[in-house]
Write a protein that holds these residues in place. Structure first.
Motif, PDB file in Angstrom:
ATOM      1  N   THR A  49       1.435   7.613   6.266  1.00  0.00           N
ATOM      2  CA  THR A  49       2.330   6.606   5.690  1.00  0.00           C
ATOM      3  C   THR A  49       3.278   6.006   6.734  1.00  0.00           C
ATOM      4  OG1 THR A  49       2.223   7.690   3.560  1.00  0.00           O
ATOM      5  CG2 THR A  49       4.082   6.214   3.917  1.00  0.00           C
ATOM      6  N   ASP A  92       2.625   1.727  -3.286  1.00  0.00           N
ATOM      7  CA  ASP A  92       1.623   2.221  -4.231  1.00  0.00           C
ATOM      8  C   ASP A  92       1.431   3.732  -4.037  1.00  0.00           C
ATOM      9  OD1 ASP A  92      -0.040   1.587  -6.302  1.00  0.00           O
ATOM     10  OD2 ASP A  92      -1.797   1.296  -5.022  1.00  0.00           O
ATOM     11  N   ARG A  93       1.304   4.106  -2.784  1.00  0.00           N
ATOM     12  CA  ARG A  93       1.108   5.510  -2.441  1.00  0.00           C
ATOM     13  C   ARG A  93       2.284   6.358  -2.912  1.00  0.00           C
ATOM     14  NH1 ARG A  93      -0.730   6.970   3.722  1.00  0.00           N
ATOM     15  NH2 ARG A  93      -2.622   5.784   3.340  1.00  0.00           N
ATOM     16  N   THR A 140       0.838  -1.198   0.000  1.00  0.00           N
ATOM     17  CA  THR A 140       0.000   0.000   0.000  1.00  0.00           C
ATOM     18  C   THR A 140       0.877   1.253   0.000  1.00  0.00           C
ATOM     19  OG1 THR A 140      -1.834  -1.095   1.091  1.00  0.00           O
ATOM     20  CG2 THR A 140      -1.692   1.287   1.368  1.00  0.00           C
ATOM     21  N   SER A 157      -6.645   5.239   3.511  1.00  0.00           N
ATOM     22  CA  SER A 157      -6.388   6.634   3.135  1.00  0.00           C
ATOM     23  C   SER A 157      -6.364   7.592   4.328  1.00  0.00           C
ATOM     24  CB  SER A 157      -7.412   7.085   2.095  1.00  0.00           C
ATOM     25  OG  SER A 157      -8.702   6.723   2.523  1.00  0.00           O
ATOM     26  N   THR A 216      -6.292   0.707   1.042  1.00  0.00           N
ATOM     27  CA  THR A 216      -5.551   1.959   0.836  1.00  0.00           C
ATOM     28  C   THR A 216      -5.311   2.710   2.147  1.00  0.00           C
ATOM     29  OG1 THR A 216      -7.604   3.130   0.381  1.00  0.00           O
ATOM     30  CG2 THR A 216      -6.393   2.295  -1.520  1.00  0.00           C
TER      31      THR A 216
END
Lengths: 764, 187
Positions: A666, A615-616, A612, A662, A660
């Motif tokens: 991070t 990807d971010r 994830t 969101s 994700t």
């Protein structure tokens, strides 16, 4: 046939069985001399008439270029159609100056070195056949083999290569050696072919059993061939005109062939002693052959692609398959080793260990060859007697008892003796029998499926997962009905539910296996490289979702097993009783599966988070989707699970949110991922310490530990990778660009097939 | 090397949809182009099987000056049902681009035209198989949204395995199964 794949059809057409029954020499003798006669029509109900005129007049009504297609003319027929006079399709078409058959002089004397050369080439062809290529492009391309098999011999007397008048004189020793070897080779193939044919395998895909209307010496007994091999060995030892080195090389080849033939004759026996030693001996005889291959002198003109024209096949000759000597010997060595290891399956301890054994055996790399896999299938299921000694019921009952129903009166064999239809024991026995009849197939299908090639294993698991879903529903009904007999006291706990909670042992058992199978389906997708980089976060999320569901389910099972064990504790004071042992096993198996599911869920969680983040950070290639969207792709990916009731498919919007993350920072996600690898590491270390009994891997403890340790290595690497990413993210600060590059390692660059740890490297 | 290749490429290729009237003119070139990549040729009936029934799903790329065949895609579209609810399934049977014209997006254009034609005909999904070692083909399809749904062991005559690639053009709930709508599709 699936989706009418073109190559698959082409293969099937190539293998079209024109006439592979008992050999009928008549038509084929005719084929070699002149065109076959028109069919004889003896049926008096058949009236023949000339349709030429009708056909011509009908054809004239068509426009030029207009096509007529019969609705029954399918892709299969179109691929099977041949164009006459096209050399790539018409097997009878000859180029100018080309002859139909080879002109080979079988009376020609051969040097001993040439015998070695031919024998070694034949061994390469034999292994190519084991690897999945047809006889027509391998062994059958040998003119000597062709000579032996046509016309079909009924005795050794009919197998001389030289059929000229000079054969009245004594056969030269070199030719006798070659003949004995070839006979042994073909008979070996006969045994192998019969074994493969009688088990579940995929023709063309795994192996080609098609013999193109040739008999693999069906009518010559193997004893006679063995005797000829022995006699030839003796004759060879008495001869003194062959140099010592060459003589030894020929010896070792004849002995090898006799050994191989003896093994395949007994290999399928589930009672014959010493088979394992025979495989080991065969393997240890190989180095001597390998070290003398350099003495051989090839005889390339004794192999011909044209032999295929004489075989019953719809396709023109295909090229001879070339397998290197190194490749062939490596395959043979593995075959011996795997076949010897497969025999360990007979050391049966418990059903769980059996599953572990088969699963680890099939995960060997490279996967054991088709012949060995069919032997294992036969050992397991031959005559529907498991390992030749146990009924299916025995194994199934044991599996249930050692997990969800220890020391239960539901599995008491005495219930079967009751003959009064109103007796609760009679009813319980009847209902249990209904359950067994529904469960046995689905349960054994797991083992059966594991004996297939890796691609098929996953495909079949995808198809059969719905069976477990149905079985679970059926079992719920039976569980309820059986309560009348067990008088089960439910758990009453307002904290959990307002309803009384029952054990549902049989459906619990089915649900457990369904969850396991779902996990395997997702995990084998990693192994088979099905997922694209931008799918990995979601796929690892799914692994943790399924493992976590399994953990909760195991907890539920544990609660009820502990409860029933404590209530019956007074009966089971002595741990030595069968019931006491079942209780201990059920606990132990639950412990193992819990530890294993903990490792899986924590590790998968960590990787999902890591992907994830990658990807971010834009480090995973994200492909454009001009025709679909992530939701449609999710439906493609989850197709095997769309029809499954429990656990429910996570709806796409929810999944996206969960994957994700969101709302999460991070660095927090990375922190959580690092903690998860630590938890996974602890669980894996715990697993690695278990002994064979605790790990339910009796008979395969060694390979089990290797498997766990490989996962552990992957886990440690994942932790290091997470730290690398965290440092780079911290270094980049809020606005800066993270200076990293991520690659997805292929299967050979991973510690474990099912755990893909991305390779993350700093970039300037 | 890439530059010299670029120079060979005509400024604008001509893409045309196949129709039966073109058989005489183009079929030999289609066969020749596709056979180059095959170890064993397909008979004329295989081409006719596809082109007679689904000619409108075949597209050709031609050199506008010389009319030379540079690329071709051959497909079909029909209801499919095996382990799951029926769908109207497109299948990309053959795709070939002359070797000196590769890496210019010609294959992608051809495939897109074929998929567009399938979409027009209300296709639910598109599938195909590709050799596991054929990385360019796999990349081409994956860039169009295809996913690998399964691996097929030793699928080709040369012993190589294949991947089945699948592209859904609709949500599962909207799939019709056949041209007449999916009212009675499921039962």
């Amino acid at each position: 046939m699936e989706s009418n794949g073109m190559p698959a059809i082409a293969q099937q057409v190539g293998g079209l069985n024109i006439n592979d029954g008992p050999p009928k020499p008549g038509p084929f003798v005719a084929y070699e001399l002149e065109p076959p006669p028109p069919p004889k029509i003896n049926n008096k109900n058949l009236i023949t008439m000339d349709v030429t005129e009708q056909f011509t007049s009908a054809a004239q009504k068509l426009e030029l270029g207009e096509l007529v297609k019969d609705p029954h003319f399918t892709l299969f027929e179109s691929v099977g159609a041949l164009e006459i006079m096209d050399s790539k399709m018409d097997s009878g078409h000859l180029e100018e100056g080309e002859t139909m058959q080879d002109d080979y002089d079988f009376s020609k004397a051969l040097l001993p070195e040439e015998i070695i050369g031919i024998i070694d080439q034949l061994l390469c062809h034999e292994m190519a056949w084991h690897m999945g290529y047809p006889l027509s492009q391998t062994i059958f391309t040998s003119l000597y083999i062709d000579r032996l098999l046509m016309p079909t011999p009924t005795s050794l007397e009919e197998t001389y290569f030289d059929r000229s008048d000079s054969r009245l004189q004594k056969e030269p020793l070199t030719l006798q050696i070659l003949r004995a070897y070839c006979l042994g080779l073909i008979k070996t193939c006969w045994f192998v072919n019969s074994r493969v044919r009688s088990e579940h395998f995929y023709e063309e895909e795994d192996f080609v059993t098609h013999t193109f209307n040739r008999s693999l010496l069906d009518r010559v007994g193997h004893e006679a061939i063995l005797q000829l091999l022995d006699e030839t060995v003796e004759l060879l030892s008495g001869s003194d005109d062959i140099p010592r080195e060459i003589k030894d090389a020929l010896f070792s080849r004849l002995l090898f062939r006799a050994r191989f033939l003896r093994i395949v004759e007994v290999a399928a026996s589930r009672t014959a002693p010493g088979v394992k030693e025979m495989w080991t001996e065969l393997q240890s005889s190989l180095p001597q052959i390998i070290s003398s291959t350099n003495l051989g002198k090839p005889v390339p003109d004794s192999f011909s692609v044209k032999v295929q024209r004489k075989l019953a096949s719809t396709v023109p000759p295909r090229p001879i398959v070339i397998v290197s000597q190194e490749g062939a010997f490596a395959h043979l060595e593995r075959l011996c080793r795997d076949a010897a290891a497969a025999l360990d399956v007979f050391e049966y301890y418990d059903s769980h260990s059996l599953f572990t054994f088969v699963s680890l055996f099939q995960a060997r790399k490279p996967q054991p060859s088709v012949y060995v896999r069919t032997l294992l299938q036969h050992y397991l299921f031959g005559d529907m007697i498991i390992l030749g000694t146990m009924s299916i019921r025995q194994v199934l009952d044991e599996d249930i008892a050692n997990f969800v129903l220890p020391a239960s009166k539901l599995l008491d064999r005495n219930n079967d003796e009751v003959e009064v239809p109103t007796d609760p024991r009679f009813i319980a026995a009847e209902k249990m029998e209904i359950f067994r009849s529904r469960a046995a197939g689905t349960y054994l299908d797991i083992l059966r499926t594991m004996c297939q090639n890796r691609c098929r294993i996953r495909r079949t698991l995808c198809h059969t997962i719905v069976d477990w879903d149905n079985l679970q529903l059926d079992a719920e009904d039976l569980d309820q009905q059986l309560r009348e007999f067990t008088q089960e006291e439910p758990i009453l706990d307002r904290n959990i539910s307002n309803e009384p909670i029952y054990a549902f042992p049989l459906s619990s058992w089915a649900y457990f296996y369904k969850l396991r199978q779902m996990e395997w389906i997702v995990q084998m997708g990693f192994e088979l490289e099905l997922y694209q980089p931008d799918e990995l976060a979601a796929m690892y999320w799914y692994v943790q979702y399924l493992s976590r569901t399994r953990l909760r389910h195991l907890e539920r099972i544990r609660t009820f097993v502990t409860r029933s064990t404590s209530t019956s504790a007074s009966r089971l004071k002595d741990i030595g009783t069968a019931g006491g042992l079942e209780c201990a096993n059920a606990q132990a198996y639950n412990n193992l599966s819990t530890l294993e599911a903990s490792a899986n869920s924590a590790f998968a969680d960590a990787l999902s988070c890591l992907y994830t983040v990658l990807d971010r950070l834009g480090l995973l290639s994200k492909l454009p989707q001009p025709y679909s969207d992530d939701h449609m792709r999710y439906e493609v990916r989850m197709k095997p699970f769309l029809g499954i009731g429990l656990p429910e498919l996570v709806p796409f919007p929810e999944l996206t949110q969960l994957v994700t993350q969101s709302n999460e920072n991070t660095l927090d996600i990375l922190e959580f991922a690092a903690e998860s690898t630590a938890a996974a590491k602890r669980a894996l270390e715990g697993l690695a310490k278990l002994n064979a009994e605790q790990g339910f891997c009796r008979g395969s403890h060694g390979s089990w530990v290797v498997e766990v340790k490989n996962a552990l290595k992957a886990c440690i690497l994942a932790n290091i990778t997470i730290v690398t990413v965290r440092r780079a993210v911290e270094a980049a600060g809020d606005e800066g660009k993270v200076k990293l590059k991520a690659e997805i390692p292929g299967p050979s660059a991973r510690y474990h097939d099912w755990w893909i740890v991305p390779k993350v490297v700093p970039v300037p | 090397m890439e530059k010299s290749r670029m120079a060979e490429l005509p400024p604008e290729l001509r893409y045309i949809q196949y129709e039966h009237a073109l058989e005489k003119k183009y079929l030999p070139a289609i066969r020749a182009l596709i056979s180059k990549d095959l170890s064993e040729p397909y008979s004329i009936y295989v081409y006719r099987y596809f082109l007679y029934q689904w000619g409108e799903l075949c597209f050709m790329a031609l050199d506008p000056k010389t009319d030379t065949m540079i690329g071709v895609v051959v497909c079909k579209l029909e209801p499919h049902q095996s382990h799951s609810p029926p769908t109207l399934r497109g299948y990309i049977a053959m795709l070939a681009v002359s070797s000196s014209y590769r890496n210019h997006g010609i294959a992608t254009t051809l495939v897109r035209k074929a998929i567009d034609a399938m979409v027009e005909r209300d296709a639910d999904e598109v599938v195909l198989e590709t050799e596991e070692t054929n990385i360019p083909a796999m990349k081409l399809y994956e860039r169009l949204g295809f996913l690998r749904s399964k691996k097929l062991h030793r699928y080709y005559l040369n012993g190589n395995s294949a991947f089945r690639l699948v592209l859904h053009l609709k949500r599962a709930q909207d799939m019709v199964g056949d041209e007449n709508g999916g009212e009675d599709g499921l039962e």
